[in-house]
Design an enzyme around this catalytic site. Structure first.
Site, short mmCIF file in Angstrom:
data_model
loop_
_atom_site.label_atom_id
_atom_site.label_comp_id
_atom_site.label_asym_id
_atom_site.label_seq_id
_atom_site.Cartn_x
_atom_site.Cartn_y
_atom_site.Cartn_z
N GLU A 259 3.32 7.45 12.82
CA GLU A 259 3.83 7.51 11.45
C GLU A 259 4.02 8.94 10.99
O GLU A 259 5.08 9.31 10.45
CB GLU A 259 2.85 6.80 10.51
CG GLU A 259 3.21 6.88 9.06
CD GLU A 259 4.48 6.11 8.77
OE1 GLU A 259 5.53 6.75 8.67
OE2 GLU A 259 4.41 4.88 8.66
N ASP A 263 7.70 10.83 10.04
CA ASP A 263 8.00 11.43 8.74
C ASP A 263 8.41 12.89 8.90
O ASP A 263 9.41 13.34 8.32
CB ASP A 263 6.76 11.36 7.83
CG ASP A 263 6.42 9.95 7.39
OD1 ASP A 263 7.27 9.06 7.54
OD2 ASP A 263 5.30 9.75 6.89
N SER A 465 9.52 3.15 6.86
CA SER A 465 8.81 4.41 7.08
C SER A 465 9.75 5.53 7.47
O SER A 465 9.40 6.70 7.31
CB SER A 465 7.78 4.23 8.20
OG SER A 465 6.82 3.27 7.87
#
Length: 552
Positions: A259, A263, A465
């Protein structure tokens, strides 16, 4: 003998037993805890909806120093909490007027007495935790002064992490196995991003566990011919950048690392010269409150946009009302400071990770002060979009399943600025008229995913995400071009900006069970699957500048 002080329940602190949890034992009396006590503002904030309706060049955002002296905690309230702590054998570990918080340290026995509770250790399929049942209590004189107490519970709010395609292979194999995957700059071209490299901007990323390997982020940038972005890792509550190369799906650190790197690489590819402030904390209620407060009131890095790829459904067994209120109020504070907060709407459609037969939305995307970002499936040819529809490949329980989150909040009322957007009533019994989610969308289907480098491997990843940092990067470019932050965008988005500056998505639904729980369908204008649609960056910029161009 003195009369015992009258106590009152702390509003919103009620905690239910987490489904599936079983008591193991009472927490040891001498176990040391650190707890964040949140305080009221010294005066109410002005309406940010009024601020949000003004043209960008007419907005006057608060400076951090102004916020602290006008709306931060009052020193007298802090003194009251310090006296309460001393009377119960608790130590003041820190205090921040702007963040409206006092950190108290002490033993389990001291906190049990101070807040009239009993802390227990529980086992749960998602991991053991310390917790409690029922409300907390405070002396009557602190009623209204203290708005929340966080850190007694350590139950981890579980979510699904960025969705990889079914198999990890080389780039060459990916392009044959999947309908289409994209380098991240290609998405900027398809979404007509304005020029910009993010110079002078800071993008904040909230991360809960895991970390990043600098060599992965550097390799991703090198693959695209871009410089390594400037990264500042900010530790909140002692949580640091702790990446893991584990590929075990049960490893929270390994999944969280995917994750974090997603990002960072999306932002690094789209605004390579922007500083990235990465705030690391625990995925608990305390972690949420503390990290969001740290990012919003960061006077050193001063991010003008935040990206949050995390969340959980609005379930009262997970979030306490007090935590939801504190997070919501912090997002409101972000609006007054000119910070845009982009939040992923979830990867499980109207089911939102729950299997209770009802539709749900994800918090904090459901906050009216968040720019909630949904998901699409994107196909392109020759540098142009050929098809874009709601991302929905079925339930999370099926291999390769996933869908963009969206629906009607069961917690937040419908904001005034959604009044003309034809937001439907909830499909659940009672048909509540709540806040509609999402506001916008972008490519999120892992089968048309983003090419990234994670844990030393190249692969394609999807999920809202990825869509949230894409929108955050676009906001950073808009800020750079306009020479000032756009800040709270939602009211303008629903007034006119969404119709002009977004690609309307009209095909698909977000019920991943295809009829068993109910969901929402895409259609012309705003809908509870993709909001106003995916971005057309140049049109957004032109509209925000107050100009018009032929063909608008």
């Amino acid at each position: 003998m003195p009369e015992p002080k009258r106590t009152v329940p702390l509003a919103g602190s009620e905690r239910m037993l987490v489904p599936g949890a079983r008591v193991l034992r009472a927490a040891h009396e001498n176990e040391w805890l650190e707890v964040t006590v949140r305080l009221r503002r010294r005066r109410p904030l002005p309406s940010v909806d009024d601020l949000g309706m003004r043209p960008i060049h007419q907005r006057q955002h608060l400076r951090h120093e102004q916020f602290q002296t006008t709306y931060g905690a009052h020193p007298e309230d802090v003194s009251q909490v310090e006296a309460f702590a001393a009377a119960h054998g608790l130590r003041v570990q820190g205090k921040e007027l702007a963040r409206r918080s006092v950190v108290l340290g002490g033993t389990v026995s001291s906190f049990n007495r101070a807040f009239s509770t009993r802390l227990m250790h529980y086992e749960h399929p998602d991991g053991a935790f310390r917790g409690r049942v029922g409300p907390l209590s405070l002396p009557a004189e602190l009623e209204g002064v203290v708005t929340g107490v966080f850190g007694l519970d350590t139950h981890r709010l579980i979510r699904h992490h960025p969705r990889p395609r079914p198999l990890r292979t080389s780039h060459a194999l990916v392009t044959r196995e999947l309908p289409q995957v994209f380098s991240i700059p290609d998405l900027a071209t398809l979404y007509n991003f304005p020029e910009g490299d993010g110079a002078g901007q800071c993008v904040g990323l909230l991360e809960f566990g895991g970390g990043y390997f600098p060599e992965d982020v550097e390799q991703s940038a090198r693959d695209l011919g871009l410089p390594m972005p400037e990264v500042v890792a900010v530790s909140v509550d002692g949580v640091r950048n702790t990446p893991s190369r584990s590929k075990d799906p049960r490893s929270s650190q390994g999944a969280s690392t995917g994750e974090v790197e997603l990002d960072m690489e999306v932002v690094g590819a789209l605004v390579p010269l922007a500083r990235q402030a990465v705030y690391f904390s625990d995925f608990t209620e305390k972690g949420w409150v503390d990290s969001l407060a740290a990012a919003i009131h960061d006077t050193e890095n001063k991010p003008s946009v935040l990206s949050i790829s995390w969340g959980f459904s609005e379930m009262d067994s997970i979030w306490t009302p007090a935590c939801m209120e504190e997070v919501n109020e912090l997002l409101q504070e972000a609006a007054t400071l000119g910070i845009t907060v982009c939040v992923a709407s979830g990867d499980d459609g109207s089911e939102a990770q729950e299997q209770d037969g009802y539709a749900h939305v994800v918090f904090p995307a459901s906050s009216p002060y968040a720019l909630a970002v949904g998901g699409t499936t994107l196909l392109a040819n020759g540098g142009a979009i050929t098809e874009e529809k709601v991302w929905n490949t079925g339930s999370q329980l099926q291999p390769g399943g996933g869908a963009g989150g969206g629906g009607i909040s069961a917690y937040f009322a419908r904001p005034s600025w959604q009044g003309n957007a034809q937001v439907p009533a909830s499909v659940n019994p009672g048909h509540r008229l709540g806040r509609g989610v999402p506001d916008v969308a972008a490519n999120a289907d892992p089968y048309t995913g983003y090419l990234v480098v994670s844990k030393g491997e190249r692969g394609a990843v999807g999920g809202t995400s990825a869509a949230a940092p894409l929108w955050a990067s676009l906001i950073a470019r808009l800020n750079q071009q306009l020479g000032r932050p756009v800040g709270y965008l939602n009211p303008l988005l629903y007034a006119s900006l969404g119709r002009v500056g977004c690609n309307d998505i009209t095909v698909g639904t977000n019920d991943p069970t295809f009829g068993r729980i109910g969901g929402y369908a895409a259609g012309p204008g705003w809908d509870a699957c993709t909001g106003w649609g995916s971005p057309n960056g140049q049109r957004l910029l032109a509209t925000l500048r107050g100009t018009s161009e032929q063909g608008f």
